[in-house]
Design a protein around this motif. Structure first.
Motif, short mmCIF file in Angstrom:
data_model
loop_
_atom_site.label_atom_id
_atom_site.label_comp_id
_atom_site.label_asym_id
_atom_site.label_seq_id
_atom_site.Cartn_x
_atom_site.Cartn_y
_atom_site.Cartn_z
N ALA A 164 -51.72 111.89 -27.47
CA ALA A 164 -50.51 111.83 -28.29
C ALA A 164 -49.48 112.75 -27.65
CB ALA A 164 -50.81 112.26 -29.72
N VAL A 165 -48.38 112.19 -27.16
CA VAL A 165 -47.37 112.95 -26.45
C VAL A 165 -46.26 113.34 -27.43
CG1 VAL A 165 -45.75 112.94 -24.51
CG2 VAL A 165 -47.89 111.65 -24.36
N PRO A 166 -45.96 114.62 -27.57
CA PRO A 166 -44.91 115.05 -28.50
C PRO A 166 -43.52 114.73 -27.99
CG PRO A 166 -45.72 116.93 -27.28
CD PRO A 166 -46.60 115.77 -26.88
N GLU A 167 -42.55 114.76 -28.88
CA GLU A 167 -41.15 114.57 -28.51
C GLU A 167 -40.70 115.69 -27.56
OE1 GLU A 167 -37.96 113.21 -31.44
OE2 GLU A 167 -37.47 115.35 -31.19
N MET A 168 -39.97 115.33 -26.53
CA MET A 168 -39.48 116.32 -25.55
C MET A 168 -38.03 116.02 -25.18
SD MET A 168 -42.62 116.45 -22.83
CE MET A 168 -44.31 116.16 -23.36
N ASN A 169 -37.34 117.06 -24.75
CA ASN A 169 -35.99 116.91 -24.22
C ASN A 169 -36.05 116.96 -22.70
OD1 ASN A 169 -34.83 116.87 -26.81
ND2 ASN A 169 -34.74 119.10 -26.86
N TYR A 170 -35.21 116.14 -22.08
CA TYR A 170 -35.19 116.05 -20.63
C TYR A 170 -33.77 116.13 -20.09
CZ TYR A 170 -39.95 114.09 -20.87
OH TYR A 170 -41.30 113.88 -21.09
N LEU A 171 -33.67 116.62 -18.87
CA LEU A 171 -32.49 116.46 -18.03
C LEU A 171 -32.71 115.15 -17.30
CD1 LEU A 171 -30.14 117.35 -16.12
CD2 LEU A 171 -31.79 118.81 -14.96
N ALA A 172 -31.77 114.21 -17.38
CA ALA A 172 -32.03 112.86 -16.89
C ALA A 172 -30.86 112.29 -16.09
CB ALA A 172 -32.33 111.93 -18.07
N VAL A 173 -31.20 111.43 -15.12
CA VAL A 173 -30.21 110.63 -14.38
C VAL A 173 -30.76 109.23 -14.25
CG1 VAL A 173 -28.93 110.30 -12.24
CG2 VAL A 173 -29.33 112.62 -13.09
N ARG A 174 -29.94 108.23 -14.54
CA ARG A 174 -30.37 106.83 -14.50
C ARG A 174 -29.92 106.15 -13.21
NH1 ARG A 174 -31.31 104.91 -20.00
NH2 ARG A 174 -30.91 106.65 -21.45
N GLY A 175 -30.69 105.11 -12.83
CA GLY A 175 -30.31 104.34 -11.67
C GLY A 175 -31.14 103.08 -11.55
#
Length: 209
Positions: A23-34
């Motif tokens: 079970a993976v908890p909610e997390m915040n990420y630094l993200a870049v899409r492509g």
């Protein structure tokens, strides 16, 4: 000693090669899409550059005049990636040009969107690069199956097959959608580690059958 997410959350970052349900908890990420094949893809390399520039700006913020409430020293978490292809459940490894991806680095919980915005602006000014593609992304993966893949990325289908079998044998099914994707966590630097020794956590979303 600096806080190390890989050591403190071994169940998420140091799984066995035998698949396990987690079970993976909610997390915040630094993200870049492509999108597109990451091999030789300039956009992918640029995204990685932006991620690390902003991530290290946050990590080293305590040496500047900017103060983040609740800050503690930490090791920058490993690079990760969410991958998908339109119209495909899971991943078609033979069609890398169709990849869509979100490259991410986990953020400590104390980093707010205000802190994030400061880091993006500061990194851009310091490095002289465009960091505007970076976004603050919250992901709640929930129930997943995962395993450690050791070897080249192109050999991942063998690990995925083991995961699929484990899911089926335990009364679950894969649960891919536009919010729940193929997830990889890169524990090795491919520039310094031989392909046969690369360690990658592979994670897939699941639900009860």
């Amino acid at each position: 000693m600096a806080f190390d997410f890989k050591k403190e959350y071994k169940e998420l970052y140091q799984p066995k090669s035998t698949p396990r349900i987690v079970a993976v908890p909610e997390m915040n990420y630094l993200a870049v899409r492509g999108e597109g094949d990451p091999n030789g893809n300039g956009a992918y390399q640029q995204a990685i550059g932006v991620l690390y520039s902003v991530a290290y700006t946050l990590k080293m913020s305590y040496k500047t005049d900017y103060r983040i409430e609740g800050f503690f020293e930490y090791v920058v978490p490993p690079l990760e990636g969410f991958w998908w292809q339109d119209g495909v459940k899971g991943i078609d490894y033979g069609n890398k040009d169709a990849f869509r991806w979100i490259s991410v680095i986990r953020l400590p919980d104390f980093v707010t969107e205000k802190d994030f915005a400061w880091a993006v602006e500061t990194a851009a000014a310091k490095k002289g690069i465009d960091c505007s593609p970076a976004e603050f992304l919250t992901v709640d993966e929930g129930l997943c199956v995962q395993a450690m893949h050791v070897g080249p990325f192109d050999d991942e289908p063998a690990t995925v097959a083991l995961m699929d079998r484990h899911v089926q044998e335990n009364g679950y099914v894969n649960d891919f959608d536009e919010h729940r994707m193929h997830h990889e966590i890169y524990l090795s630097d491919p520039r310094r580690v031989a392909p046969e020794k690369l360690k990658t956590v592979v994670r897939h979303p699941i639900r009860k059958a």
